[in-house]
Design a protein around this motif. Structure first.
Motif, short mmCIF file in Angstrom:
data_model
loop_
_atom_site.label_atom_id
_atom_site.label_comp_id
_atom_site.label_asym_id
_atom_site.label_seq_id
_atom_site.Cartn_x
_atom_site.Cartn_y
_atom_site.Cartn_z
N GLY A 347 -15.22 102.23 69.00
CA GLY A 347 -16.18 102.70 68.01
C GLY A 347 -17.53 103.02 68.61
O GLY A 347 -18.31 103.81 68.03
N THR A 348 -17.83 102.43 69.78
CA THR A 348 -19.09 102.72 70.46
C THR A 348 -19.22 104.20 70.76
O THR A 348 -20.33 104.75 70.77
N PHE A 349 -18.08 104.87 70.99
CA PHE A 349 -18.08 106.29 71.33
C PHE A 349 -17.82 107.16 70.10
O PHE A 349 -17.60 108.36 70.23
N GLY A 350 -17.83 106.53 68.90
CA GLY A 350 -17.63 107.29 67.68
C GLY A 350 -16.19 107.45 67.26
O GLY A 350 -15.90 108.18 66.31
N SER A 351 -15.26 106.79 67.94
CA SER A 351 -13.84 106.92 67.62
C SER A 351 -13.48 106.10 66.39
O SER A 351 -13.92 104.95 66.24
N LEU A 352 -12.66 106.68 65.53
CA LEU A 352 -12.22 105.99 64.33
C LEU A 352 -11.29 104.83 64.67
O LEU A 352 -11.36 103.75 64.09
N MET A 353 -10.40 105.06 65.64
CA MET A 353 -9.48 104.03 66.11
C MET A 353 -8.97 104.44 67.49
O MET A 353 -9.23 105.55 67.95
N GLY A 354 -8.23 103.55 68.14
CA GLY A 354 -7.69 103.86 69.46
C GLY A 354 -6.35 103.19 69.67
O GLY A 354 -5.94 102.30 68.91
N THR A 355 -5.65 103.64 70.69
CA THR A 355 -4.38 103.01 71.10
C THR A 355 -4.56 102.53 72.53
O THR A 355 -4.18 103.21 73.48
N PRO A 356 -5.17 101.37 72.72
CA PRO A 356 -5.54 100.91 74.06
C PRO A 356 -4.33 100.55 74.91
O PRO A 356 -3.27 100.21 74.39
#
Length: 428
Positions: A347-356
């Motif tokens: 979210g720091t980079f503005g992403s709604l979600m991620g698949t780490p």
């Protein structure tokens, strides 16, 4: 049997000395011809020095880490008398290399059932030491052929096999490529275009290798939940100034997230684990890694040690210190070691979600998305209402070898509950 001086052999035209890595035959022990007596390192390659004949180890004349010139005595052996003359001349010859034995690999097995393909080394060379380690761990020649050797001409060394075993034998069930196996990935010649060439720095190469290894090793599955962080957001906004005045530390969301995760791990300790062969190691300490960007753009994972035992002000101080050191390129080795679970705040980079991608050898990794205000339907006893709430998506990638869906889902839901049930009356 007679005593014989065993000298440091010459292991190449330009080699004048070698470093003793490890004695494999102890004083007083017997050995057979071809058994590896000692491992020796040179500036070019590590070597396994075999016994020239059957006999007994009388005495070591040098110790591990000693640097010994070629031709100097390194041990006293007692060898069979009938080959005494032959062995004495061979051990004292400065022009001979350590004897090696080639073990031919049998034909590729067709009983492997995994879907992934690997290329095998058809010119497999196995020393007696590697052969004995493989037999001890029931590693077939087919499996050995998939291990990338770091020795001269790609030869498999002892360290290659031991590291492969520590990594969980990732090629154990891989299907070798052959003409008789179904689909083979074609060697497509893609047009990669033209442009500025940017060479990877060492850290980016390490990150790339680590990510590919993680995806290759762990069957990744990702679960998602949505959390209402309104209470947490309102509390932080109301208390961040007073918190900084009292503790002289900025209050970001990171320590709040770490606190919620650490408390959830205490309820679901199997998440805090790693795989060692057929054994699952459930870690005693809860050390939370937090993916952090460096000035170069690369990511690094500094670690908050014993996160479950720290108060909020301690978590804030530790995270601020580590983030500051990362930005200034001042992180030390100990700052990035020992994590048992990792959080990546996309979210720091503005992403709604991620698949780490899992930070090996951990069992899972959490990604926290951007906190976004949104109109939500809130169920109340007097009826449903529409309110503006601060919402965030959480995604958990987990190693399905260790963690099943029920455990992952329950753990992820507990993190969300810890965030949603944040006490707005909490005192700082």
């Amino acid at each position: 049997m007679k005593e014989t001086e065993f000298v440091m052999p010459k292991m190449g035209e330009s080699i004048t000395e070698g470093t003793i890595i490890n004695w494999l035959v102890n004083e007083g022990d017997s050995f057979e011809e071809g058994d590896i007596l000692v491992e020796v390192a040179t500036d070019k390659v590590d070597n396994e020095v075999p016994a020239p004949a059957p006999g007994k180890m009388i005495a070591h004349k040098v110790s591990a880490k000693d640097v010994v010139p070629v031709g100097d005595i390194i041990a006293i052996l007692e060898l069979s008398e009938e080959i005494q003359k032959k062995s004495a001349s061979s051990t004292k010859s400065n022009s001979s290399s350590p004897e090696k034995r080639e073990v031919k690999k049998p034909k590729k097995s067709t009983s492997l059932t995994a879907s992934k393909n690997v290329t095998v080394n058809d010119n497999l060379f196995i020393s007696p030491l590697v052969d004995s380690i493989a037999r001890k761990h029931h590693i077939s020649y087919e499996e050995l052929a998939r291990i990338k050797g770091t020795g001269e001409n790609g030869r498999i060394r002892k360290s290659d096999v031991t590291n492969y075993i520590k990594e969980g034998r990732p090629f154990q069930f891989a299907q070798p490529i052959s003409e008789n196996t179904g689909f083979i990935v074609p060697d497509l010649k893609f047009d990669k275009g033209t442009g500025k060439i940017v060479e990877m720095d060492r850290m980016r190469e390490m990150i790339a290798d680590h990510m590919v290894y993680s995806k290759h090793t762990s069957p990744h599955v990702t679960a998602y939940v949505e959390a209402d962080l309104t209470n947490m957001v309102q509390w932080r906004n109301a208390n961040k100034v007073a918190f900084q005045e009292k503790f002289e530390e900025k209050l970001t969301f990171t320590p709040l997230f770490i606190e919620a995760v650490a408390n959830a791990i205490k309820e679901f300790p199997m998440i805090n684990s790693s795989l060692d062969g057929k054994n699952i190691i459930v870690k005693e300490e809860i050390n939370i890694g937090m993916a952090t960007a460096l000035p170069s753009g690369n990511l690094i994972v500094p670690v908050v040690k014993n996160a479950d035992k720290k108060e909020l002000q301690e978590l804030a101080a530790t995270t601020n210190l580590l983030v500051g050191k990362a930005r200034d390129n001042k992180l030390k080795g100990d700052d990035t070691k020992g994590s048992t679970f990792t959080i990546s705040n996309v979210g720091t980079f503005g992403s709604l979600m991620g698949t780490p991608i899992i930070n090996q050898p951990e069992a899972a990794i959490l990604a926290t998305g951007i906190i976004k205000k949104r109109a939500e339907v809130i169920e109340k006893e007097e009826g449903d209402t529409i309110e503006i709430r601060s919402m965030m998506y959480l995604s958990l990638s987990f190693d399905h070898r260790i963690v099943d869906g029920y455990l992952a889902g329950s753990f992820l839901r507990r993190i969300a509950d810890n965030m949603e049930q944040f006490d707005r009356e909490r005192k700082i």
